[in-house]
Design a protein around this motif. Structure first.
Motif, short mmCIF file in Angstrom:
data_model
loop_
_atom_site.label_atom_id
_atom_site.label_comp_id
_atom_site.label_asym_id
_atom_site.label_seq_id
_atom_site.Cartn_x
_atom_site.Cartn_y
_atom_site.Cartn_z
N MET A 1 -1.57 -5.41 -0.25
CA MET A 1 -2.26 -5.41 1.05
C MET A 1 -2.96 -6.82 1.06
O MET A 1 -3.40 -7.46 0.37
CB MET A 1 -3.49 -4.29 0.51
N LYS A 2 -2.89 -7.30 2.51
CA LYS A 2 -3.25 -8.46 2.92
C LYS A 2 -4.62 -8.45 3.06
O LYS A 2 -5.21 -7.30 3.79
CB LYS A 2 -2.84 -8.99 4.23
N LYS A 3 -5.67 -9.21 2.61
CA LYS A 3 -7.05 -9.09 2.67
C LYS A 3 -7.73 -9.46 3.94
O LYS A 3 -7.17 -10.43 4.66
CB LYS A 3 -7.73 -10.17 1.73
N PRO A 4 -8.32 -8.64 4.95
CA PRO A 4 -8.56 -9.00 6.18
C PRO A 4 -9.67 -9.99 6.16
O PRO A 4 -10.43 -10.03 5.49
CB PRO A 4 -9.16 -7.54 6.56
N GLU A 5 -9.76 -10.39 7.57
CA GLU A 5 -10.83 -11.54 7.71
C GLU A 5 -12.12 -10.74 8.35
O GLU A 5 -11.98 -9.69 9.06
CB GLU A 5 -10.16 -12.42 8.93
N LEU A 6 -12.94 -11.12 7.74
CA LEU A 6 -14.43 -10.71 8.03
C LEU A 6 -14.93 -11.84 9.26
O LEU A 6 -15.17 -13.07 8.99
CB LEU A 6 -15.50 -10.53 7.08
N GLY A 23 -21.00 -14.63 3.75
CA GLY A 23 -19.73 -14.12 3.48
C GLY A 23 -18.80 -14.05 4.37
O GLY A 23 -17.70 -13.61 4.13
N ALA A 24 -18.95 -14.64 5.70
CA ALA A 24 -17.79 -14.63 6.76
C ALA A 24 -16.83 -15.24 6.48
O ALA A 24 -16.99 -16.65 5.99
CB ALA A 24 -18.66 -14.78 8.09
N PHE A 165 -13.31 -4.60 16.70
CA PHE A 165 -14.67 -4.46 16.27
C PHE A 165 -14.98 -3.60 15.52
O PHE A 165 -14.52 -2.35 15.60
CB PHE A 165 -15.51 -4.19 17.78
N VAL A 166 -15.90 -3.67 14.33
CA VAL A 166 -16.04 -2.78 13.58
C VAL A 166 -17.53 -2.40 13.42
O VAL A 166 -18.14 -1.35 12.85
CB VAL A 166 -15.63 -3.08 12.01
N HIS A 167 -18.58 -3.11 14.04
CA HIS A 167 -19.82 -2.96 14.04
C HIS A 167 -20.54 -3.75 15.14
O HIS A 167 -20.22 -4.79 15.66
CB HIS A 167 -20.49 -3.50 12.91
N SER A 266 -23.10 -6.69 3.94
CA SER A 266 -22.67 -5.29 3.51
C SER A 266 -21.31 -5.40 3.74
O SER A 266 -20.74 -4.75 2.94
CB SER A 266 -23.52 -4.34 4.30
N TYR A 267 -20.82 -5.65 4.87
CA TYR A 267 -19.22 -5.72 5.15
C TYR A 267 -18.33 -6.57 4.19
O TYR A 267 -17.25 -6.26 3.65
CB TYR A 267 -18.79 -5.81 6.57
#
Length: 405
Positions: A1-6, A23-24, A165-167, A266-267
């Motif tokens: 699984m490819k790690k997503p970008e935050l 952490g972004a 968008f997630v938040h 948190s994300y």
């Protein structure tokens, strides 16, 4: 699984650095032209350069938004502006209008292009069309379900990235395309100047009975039929990770530095925990708590799960249960003295929570409070004042001190 970008918002250079520190993987900003946050502390070219250097030195990326719907006059100087930001080393531009896309392809052909959510991309054929025009990434419309997103992912070339968008805040209009602000205040929401009239409190008035206000619903305070809750997907990280979305985007270039730090933290923790052990992943309440403490409207999951009537609600108020009271400027481990920049009123003896990038939040008590000249004080009540406290627990520069109201 490819790690997503935050991907985090950065309404100022200070917030850019905080987003990265907490952490972004990437930040998105507005420059001096053509972005949809006219009243943010938009970046000068010098600040963009500093932001790029700060991000790249830490292995992170920086994107610049040019996502307005430009009129003829807005195109004047566009070529030079694109050349300028490309020369500064930005990683991509986020655009919504074909005029900016074709201009970018002509004058800065190596600059990566992301299609803004303002373009309302809701199906795989339009995504494929934009990808064929040179768009590397599609920022999906917010009106899509998880099932639709997976279907789009399956039908696109592998090198076409998806962002969603997630938040953050939602808009009552279709992916932000709205004329209420233009009509009611003369401020163009599609050119970055939205007055948010959907958040106003409305009543019904009959033409021949002026002054008699009738609520549209049974609510003595009025109605809020155009208001939206805030999006929050922290409880659905597994579904997001399995959806094919590459970039998890947080809304909020007009939000506070505290908001940016808490949401990103948190994300970041949730994504990392899932990547480390997907089979045994569990949501931690502390991640949710961070999101509940920042200023927000009631949370919901938007359109992801086809749940009806969740976007509109009966109150427009923000929930503000916590304030940031200070930011750590320095800490001396030998003397245990911390230098704090005041953000909101705080008293000697107060117990405050420490929000820090690399460990769980913890509580400290502020003792032996003194002003910048060393005089004893019992309250820090002037915005931006520098004061010191004695704290047993080691603090770090940029740690945030927060306190319940």
């Amino acid at each position: 699984m490819k790690k997503p970008e935050l991907l985090a918002p950065a309404g100022s250079l200070e917030k850019l650095k905080i987003a990265i520190d907490y952490g972004a993987d990437a930040v998105y900003i507005g420059g001096s032209k053509l972005n949809l946050r006219a009243f943010a502390d938009n970046f000068t070219n010098e600040q963009i350069k500093e932001g790029v250097e700060y991000a790249h030195s830490r292995g992170r990326k920086l994107y610049v938004t040019l996502n307005v719907f430009p009129h003829n006059g807005d195109l004047v100087g566009l070529e030079d502006y694109l050349k300028d930001i490309y020369s500064l080393g930005v990683d991509a531009v986020i655009v919504s209008d074909p005029s900016i896309i074709v201009t970018a392809r002509d004058v800065v052909p190596n600059l990566e292009i992301h299609l803004s959510t303002q373009a309302n991309n809701v199906n795989w054929r339009s995504a494929k069309f934009w990808h064929e025009q040179g768009v590397k990434r599609i920022v999906l419309a917010r009106e899509l379900s998880m099932v639709e997103i997976k279907d789009i992912r399956e039908k696109l070339p592998e090198d076409c990235e998806l962002e969603a968008f997630v938040h953050g805040s939602m808009c009552m209009s279709y992916s932000g395309r709205c004329l209420l602000s233009n009509y009611m205040t003369g401020r163009d929401s599609n050119r970055g100047a939205c007055a948010q009239p959907c958040r106003y409190k409305y009543y019904l008035v009959e033409e021949k009975r002026p002054g008699e206000y009738f609520p549209i619903v049974e609510d003595e305070k009025g109605t809020y039929i155009m208001n939206s809750k805030d999006l929050c997907m922290i409880e659905h990280i597994p579904e997001l990770m399995e959806s094919g979305i590459y970039s998890f985007k947080i809304e909020g270039r007009m939000k506070s530095a505290y908001y940016v730090a808490a949401i990103v933290k948190s994300y970041r923790a949730a994504i990392d925990a899932y990547m480390a052990d997907p089979e045994n992943y569990q949501l931690k309440q502390v991640w949710v708590d961070n999101l509940l403490k920042v200023s927000h409207r009631s949370y919901h999951t938007g359109f992801y799960f086809n749940e009806p009537n969740k976007q509109v609600y009966d109150d427009s108020s923000y929930i503000r249960d916590f304030d940031i009271v200070g930011v750590v400027k320095s800490y001396d481990e030998a003397t245990k003295i911390a230098v704090i920049e005041q953000k909101n009123r705080v008293f000697e003896g107060d117990k405050v929570e420490v929000l820090t990038p690399d460990r769980e939040n913890y509580t400290i008590e502020l003792m032996d409070m003194k002003d910048e000249k060393g005089a004893k004080i019992d309250v820090a009540n002037k915005a931006g004042m520098i004061f010191t406290v004695t704290v047993d627990a080691p603090l770090k520069e940029k740690d945030m001190l927060i306190k319940g109201k």
